[in-house]
Design a protein around this motif. Structure first.
Motif, short mmCIF file in Angstrom:
data_model
loop_
_atom_site.label_atom_id
_atom_site.label_comp_id
_atom_site.label_asym_id
_atom_site.label_seq_id
_atom_site.Cartn_x
_atom_site.Cartn_y
_atom_site.Cartn_z
N PHE A 155 83.99 47.72 58.22
CA PHE A 155 83.92 48.05 58.62
C PHE A 155 82.69 48.83 58.77
N VAL A 156 82.40 49.49 58.06
CA VAL A 156 81.04 50.40 57.73
C VAL A 156 79.71 49.25 57.77
N LEU A 157 80.15 48.45 57.23
CA LEU A 157 78.93 47.25 57.07
C LEU A 157 78.51 46.38 58.12
N ALA A 158 79.87 46.48 59.53
CA ALA A 158 79.60 45.57 60.68
C ALA A 158 78.45 46.85 61.23
N ALA A 159 79.28 48.06 61.24
CA ALA A 159 78.97 48.82 62.27
C ALA A 159 77.16 49.10 61.62
N PHE A 160 76.61 49.56 60.09
CA PHE A 160 75.44 48.93 60.31
C PHE A 160 74.20 48.21 61.03
N ALA A 161 75.32 47.38 60.37
CA ALA A 161 74.82 45.79 60.80
C ALA A 161 74.28 45.66 62.93
N ALA A 162 75.53 46.41 63.37
CA ALA A 162 75.25 46.28 64.56
C ALA A 162 74.16 47.13 65.01
N SER A 163 74.15 48.52 64.77
CA SER A 163 73.20 49.25 64.91
C SER A 163 71.85 48.69 64.28
N ALA A 164 71.66 48.00 63.31
CA ALA A 164 70.43 47.77 63.32
C ALA A 164 69.90 46.76 63.36
N SER A 165 70.88 46.46 64.24
CA SER A 165 70.32 44.87 64.91
C SER A 165 69.99 45.56 66.26
N TRP A 166 70.55 46.17 67.15
CA TRP A 166 69.94 46.35 68.66
C TRP A 166 68.54 47.84 68.41
N GLN A 167 68.45 48.01 66.94
CA GLN A 167 67.36 49.20 66.85
C GLN A 167 66.15 48.38 66.96
N VAL A 168 66.96 47.42 65.95
CA VAL A 168 65.09 46.51 64.90
C VAL A 168 64.93 45.74 66.52
N LEU A 169 65.42 45.37 67.94
CA LEU A 169 65.45 44.49 68.72
C LEU A 169 64.81 45.83 69.54
N LEU A 170 65.18 46.65 69.65
CA LEU A 170 63.91 48.10 70.79
C LEU A 170 62.78 47.67 69.75
N ALA A 171 62.66 48.34 68.99
CA ALA A 171 61.59 48.19 68.33
C ALA A 171 60.28 47.02 68.68
N GLY A 172 61.29 45.88 68.51
CA GLY A 172 59.88 44.31 68.49
C GLY A 172 59.91 44.24 69.78
N SER A 173 60.45 44.60 70.73
CA SER A 173 60.10 44.69 72.05
C SER A 173 58.82 45.46 72.07
N GLY A 174 58.63 46.40 71.74
CA GLY A 174 56.75 46.87 72.44
C GLY A 174 57.02 47.30 73.01
N ALA A 175 56.24 46.95 73.79
CA ALA A 175 55.45 47.13 74.72
C ALA A 175 55.70 45.75 76.38
N LEU A 176 56.60 45.10 75.55
CA LEU A 176 56.75 44.02 76.31
C LEU A 176 58.46 43.97 77.21
N LEU A 177 58.75 44.55 76.26
CA LEU A 177 59.96 45.19 77.34
C LEU A 177 60.18 46.81 77.06
N GLY A 178 59.78 47.34 77.04
CA GLY A 178 59.42 48.95 76.86
C GLY A 178 59.54 49.25 78.29
N ARG A 179 58.73 48.75 79.20
CA ARG A 179 58.75 49.39 80.47
C ARG A 179 60.85 49.23 80.87
N THR A 180 61.06 47.93 80.52
CA THR A 180 61.98 47.13 81.57
C THR A 180 63.43 48.05 80.80
N LEU A 181 63.28 48.56 79.41
CA LEU A 181 64.74 49.08 78.88
C LEU A 181 64.15 50.45 78.87
N THR A 182 63.15 50.76 78.58
CA THR A 182 63.42 52.61 78.94
C THR A 182 63.05 53.12 80.14
N GLY A 183 62.26 52.74 81.27
CA GLY A 183 62.43 52.82 82.51
C GLY A 183 63.53 53.53 82.90
N HIS A 184 63.95 54.01 84.02
CA HIS A 184 65.34 55.17 84.56
C HIS A 184 66.30 53.71 84.97
#
Length: 210
Positions: A155-184
């Protein structure tokens, strides 16, 4: 084993998916610095989520024996807490969407990878919603039935992996998806998705035997 894996993944994505101030910062940080710095910051957020999942799991195990006489009612309290968190997240997102209140972005020099990791780790550890979320989820699961050390670890490892995958996706999106994901609109969408995940977790807990 599979149930613990699915529960951990749902738990991790449920707390990670809403793109708030931290998610906005991750995207802008990567755009202003480097992918390495953004990934380190993302892993700081995921580490905090994993630590809280671990603490809630160990604490739930310790409390389960003491709370055994009231485990039945406790499960329904935890269900209500998860429903309340889901509703609160959705209502807050809709209110912010209507008001178009976006997180402010600073123009200061971006930190290095180590500083980014520690900074995001500290910020996420101070988030009370994360504590309440994992505590309610784990205690509610203990009320539905006991779990062994292996299931807890999965459970703990899966929770960490899920959170890490999403956060890394956000970080990797950078300017490419930044306006899409962080807009209102993007923040409204991700918040509603997360509220849906929390609702699914609450329903699963409510219909679980025990």
């Amino acid at each position: 084993m599979t149930a613990a894996l699915v529960a951990g993944l749902l738990a991790g994505y449920g707390i990670a998916v809403p793109v708030g101030a931290v998610g906005t910062y991750l995207v802008s940080l990567t755009a202003r610095s480097s992918l390495r710095t953004g990934v380190c910051a993302a892993l700081g957020v995921a580490t905090a989520d994993g630590l809280y999942a671990l603490a809630a799991t160990l604490g739930g195990t310790a409390l389960a024996g003491a709370l055994r006489p009231v485990l039945g009612p406790l499960r329904w309290v935890c269900v209500l807490v998860l429903f309340a968190l889901a509703a609160w997240g959705a209502v807050t997102a809709v209110r912010e969407y209507r008001g178009h209140r976006l997180a402010t972005r600073t123009a200061s020099a971006p930190p290095g990878p180590a500083r980014a990791y520690l900074g995001l780790l500290g910020v996420t550890l101070l988030n009370p919603t994360t504590v309440i979320y994992f505590a309610a989820l784990v205690l509610g699961s203990r009320a539905a039935g006991p779990a062994g050390p292996l299931e807890q670890g999965v459970f703990v490892l899966a929770a960490f992996a899920a959170s890490a995958s999403w956060q890394v996706l956000l970080a990797g999106s950078g300017a490419l998806l930044g306006r899409t994901l962080t807009g209102h609109r993007g923040r409204l969408g991700t918040a509603l998705v997360a509220s849906g995940v929390m609702t699914v977790l609450a329903v699963r807990m409510a219909v679980a035997p025990g």
